[in-house]
Design a protein around this motif. Structure first.
Motif: not given
Length: 148
Positions: A38-44
């Motif tokens: 799982y990931l949380r994409l803080r900055y895309l």
């Protein structure tokens, strides 16, 4: 005549607490293991390093959400707005996200497993920073860093 052993209340209470502790530790470890991708994409972000304006199509999807596609216009290098932040649900929600980008016949696809491998992820949820990059030679690349 068989001997009859008796256990004190302390022994029984200690064994019970040890069992509960083992159960809670196992549950926590399983939760971390099951969410290891799982990931949380803080900055895309998207950035253009070429000297031509570019339209970049970015799609982010997960198993639970419908794919969200966004077309971003990136100015040429050296001008205002050559890097753009792409906002969406991936900033707050931890899931298995897939990031795809394309422009002018070039395509880039990143799954959670690939992103986790590049940030040397362990168990549990991680936060990542991804910058989709149009290079000077008009190729499509990704810079991936762990979010600290």
């Amino acid at each position: 005549m068989p001997s009859r052993e008796t256990y004190s209340r302390r022994t029984i209470a200690g064994a019970g607490l040890g069992g509960v502790g083992a159960l809670l530790t196992g549950g926590y470890a399983w939760n971390q293991y099951s969410r290891r991708h799982y990931l949380r994409l803080r900055y895309l972000r998207a950035r253009n390093e070429s000297d031509e304006p570019t339209e970049l199509s970015v799609t982010v999807d997960s198993e639970r959400d419908a794919p969200r596609e966004e077309t971003i216009r990136l100015e040429a290098t050296g001008r205002e707005g050559d890097e753009t932040h792409v906002a969406g649900r991936w900033i707050k929600h931890t899931r298995e996200w897939a990031v795809r980008a394309r422009f002018e016949g070039r395509a880039l696809s990143l799954s959670n497993r690939e992103i986790n491998e590049r940030i040397d992820s362990g168990w549990g949820v991680d936060d990542a920073e991804i910058t989709l990059l149009v290079t000077e030679s008009r190729d499509l690349e990704a810079e991936i860093r762990p979010q600290v």
